[in-house]
Structure formats: structure tokens, C-alpha cells
Scaffold this motif. Sequence first.
Motif, PDB file in Angstrom:
ATOM      1  N   UNK A 108       0.851  -1.189   0.000  1.00 40.41           N
ATOM      2  CA  UNK A 108       0.000   0.000   0.000  1.00 40.41           C
ATOM      3  C   UNK A 108       0.889   1.243   0.000  1.00 40.41           C
ATOM      4  N   UNK A 109       0.503   2.261  -0.771  1.00 41.03           N
ATOM      5  CA  UNK A 109       1.259   3.510  -0.818  1.00 41.03           C
ATOM      6  C   UNK A 109       0.397   4.679  -0.416  1.00 41.03           C
ATOM      7  N   UNK A 110       0.761   5.860  -0.911  1.00 37.26           N
ATOM      8  CA  UNK A 110       0.049   7.084  -0.527  1.00 37.26           C
ATOM      9  C   UNK A 110      -1.353   7.126  -1.131  1.00 37.26           C
ATOM     10  N   UNK A 111      -1.429   6.918  -2.449  1.00 43.79           N
ATOM     11  CA  UNK A 111      -2.734   6.999  -3.119  1.00 43.79           C
ATOM     12  C   UNK A 111      -3.256   5.649  -3.587  1.00 43.79           C
TER      13      UNK A 111
ATOM     14  N   UNK B  43      -0.535 -18.244  -6.973  1.00 42.12           N
ATOM     15  CA  UNK B  43       0.238 -17.014  -7.197  1.00 42.12           C
ATOM     16  C   UNK B  43       1.733 -17.210  -7.088  1.00 42.12           C
ATOM     17  N   UNK B  44       2.176 -18.444  -6.975  1.00 43.87           N
ATOM     18  CA  UNK B  44       3.615 -18.648  -6.789  1.00 43.87           C
ATOM     19  C   UNK B  44       4.387 -18.525  -8.100  1.00 43.87           C
ATOM     20  N   UNK B  45       3.680 -18.625  -9.242  1.00 42.41           N
ATOM     21  CA  UNK B  45       4.376 -18.522 -10.532  1.00 42.41           C
ATOM     22  C   UNK B  45       3.938 -17.284 -11.313  1.00 42.41           C
ATOM     23  N   UNK B  46       2.632 -17.038 -11.340  1.00 41.85           N
ATOM     24  CA  UNK B  46       2.102 -15.875 -12.057  1.00 41.85           C
ATOM     25  C   UNK B  46       1.099 -15.182 -11.150  1.00 41.85           C
ATOM     26  N   UNK B  47       0.962 -13.870 -11.366  1.00 38.25           N
ATOM     27  CA  UNK B  47       0.043 -13.099 -10.534  1.00 38.25           C
ATOM     28  C   UNK B  47      -0.610 -12.003 -11.373  1.00 38.25           C
ATOM     29  N   UNK B  48      -1.909 -11.883 -11.286  1.00 38.96           N
ATOM     30  CA  UNK B  48      -2.605 -10.715 -11.806  1.00 38.96           C
ATOM     31  C   UNK B  48      -2.821  -9.781 -10.612  1.00 38.96           C
ATOM     32  N   UNK B  49      -2.426  -8.534 -10.801  1.00 34.37           N
ATOM     33  CA  UNK B  49      -2.451  -7.568  -9.694  1.00 34.37           C
ATOM     34  C   UNK B  49      -3.316  -6.378 -10.080  1.00 34.37           C
ATOM     35  N   UNK B  50      -4.252  -6.034  -9.234  1.00 29.08           N
ATOM     36  CA  UNK B  50      -5.101  -4.858  -9.469  1.00 29.08           C
ATOM     37  C   UNK B  50      -4.518  -3.668  -8.719  1.00 29.08           C
ATOM     38  N   UNK B  51      -4.492  -2.527  -9.412  1.00 26.74           N
ATOM     39  CA  UNK B  51      -4.047  -1.267  -8.798  1.00 26.74           C
ATOM     40  C   UNK B  51      -5.315  -0.537  -8.366  1.00 26.74           C
ATOM     41  N   UNK B  52      -5.413  -0.272  -7.087  1.00 31.66           N
ATOM     42  CA  UNK B  52      -6.654   0.290  -6.546  1.00 31.66           C
ATOM     43  C   UNK B  52      -6.386   1.658  -5.923  1.00 31.66           C
ATOM     44  N   UNK B  53      -7.286   2.596  -6.200  1.00 32.81           N
ATOM     45  CA  UNK B  53      -7.211   3.933  -5.601  1.00 32.81           C
ATOM     46  C   UNK B  53      -7.708   3.811  -4.158  1.00 32.81           C
TER      47      UNK B  53
ATOM     48  N   UNK C 100      -1.800  -2.150  -4.131  1.00 31.84           N
ATOM     49  CA  UNK C 100      -1.751  -3.251  -5.089  1.00 31.84           C
ATOM     50  C   UNK C 100      -2.331  -4.472  -4.395  1.00 31.84           C
ATOM     51  N   UNK C 101      -3.285  -5.111  -5.072  1.00 32.47           N
ATOM     52  CA  UNK C 101      -3.888  -6.310  -4.476  1.00 32.47           C
ATOM     53  C   UNK C 101      -3.996  -7.403  -5.527  1.00 32.47           C
TER      54      UNK C 101
END
Length: 169
Positions: free
Chosen positions: A7-10, A53-63, A13-14
Motif C-alpha cells: 500500500x502507498x500514498x494513493x 500465485x507462486x508462478x504468475x500473478x494478476x495484480x489490481x491497482x486500486x485507488x 496493489x492487491x
Amino acid sequence: MKEILIEGRRLKLRKANTTDLGYIMALQYAPENLQYIVPFDEDYHRAIIASDGSEKLDVIIEEIETGASVGYFMLRELDSLCAEFTHVIIGRKGLGYGSEALKLLLTWTFAVKKFHRVWIDCKEYNTIALNLYERLGFVREGVLREIIETDGVYENLIVFGMLDRDFNN
Ligand SMILES: CC(C)(COP(=O)(O)OP(=O)(O)OC[C@H]1O[C@@H](n2cnc3c(N)ncnc32)[C@H](O)[C@@H]1OP(=O)(O)O)[C@@H](O)C(=O)NCCC(=O)NCCS
């Protein structure tokens, strides 16, 4: 439950889940993105999401403020020392989200997951992405000549790499 990578400022990633499939497919096939990426079909993404998720990962960027999805990454080769960032797509462009999300992803990759190397490739005329990767500290390592074909035209890909020591400098 939503599995948060970092998690960052704005942004946060999940890990994507099946309810994100429509969003991922729409982002891939939006003409402004499709010209720069090679899309994968829904079954491919479904299998990634169903995996551990140990080989490939789809990651969503969330506001963080709104909970809205603003982009997506696909990561591969996570079972090696050298992760590949493949799809880097921002839906809400020009707000600094690409830069912020990639910095978060690099922190997760090197500081949390302790990878030795990350690599990414990029079409040679995708100047926004090329500049972004270089500004983030990726090193331009070479050209894969005419490695993909788009609408009957062979295209070159530029390969960028970052080592853990590049990140920590
Ligand atoms: C490449 C991409 C991920 C960048 O995400 P973004 O959130 O729009 O980028 P940011 O707002 O963080 O901007 C990053 C930099 O690019 C510049 N930039 C962004 N959009 C730009 C535009 N339309 N024209 C010129 N420069 C632009 C910004 O000024 C910023 O530069 P700075 O670091 O010097 O301030 C996004 O444009 C995208 O999804 N493109 C389509 C898919 C794609 O090409 N993916 C990469 C495949 S290799």
C-alpha cells in the motif's frame, strides 16, 4: 478477502480475483492499450487467479480513497530469481498512477519478495512507457528484433532490466 501486496500514498496493489476479470479484459482490449501489449484470453487470466500465485500473478491497482480499480499488472516467473513484469496498464492515465504503482511494485518485488532481477519488454515506439521505465531506474539491455507480429508487421521489443542493487542505489 482482498489480498493486499503493498500500500502507498494513493494506491494499493492487491491480488486480482474473479470479479476483476471483466475489468482486466476491458483494459487489455481498450484500443489505447491494445496497441502496446499482447493480450491474453480470459481462461489464461482465470487460471492465474485460481492459482496460488507462486508462478504468475494478476495484480489490481486500486485507488485508496475511492476503492476504484485504476490499472492492472501481470507478473510472471515468480518461481525464479528473476521476475517478469508483463502487462503494465493504467486505466486512469496521466495522473502519476503508472509511476506510483510501478514504484510500489518494485518495492514489493525487491524489498519484500527479495528478487534478484526484474525484467520487462516494451514496443520500441511506446515512448511514454520507455521513458517511464528509464526514469524508474530500469536499464535498457537490448532489442529483440522482429519478435512479434502485429497486423502483418514484425515489431521489435526493447528489453529493460533492474537488479536488486540498481533498486537499492
Ligand atoms: C504507460 C502507462 C502505464 C503510464 O501510466 P500513466 O499513469 O499514464 O503514467 P504517469 O501519469 O505515471 O506518467 C508517467 C510519466 O509519463 C509522462 N506521460 C504520461 N502520459 C503522457 C502523455 N500522454 N504524453 C507524454 N508524456 C506522458 C508523464 O508526464 C510522466 O513523466 P514524469 O515522470 O517526467 O512526470 C500508461 O500510459 C498505459 O497504460 N499505457 C498503455 C499500455 C502500455 O503502453 N503499457 C506498457 C506496455 S510496455
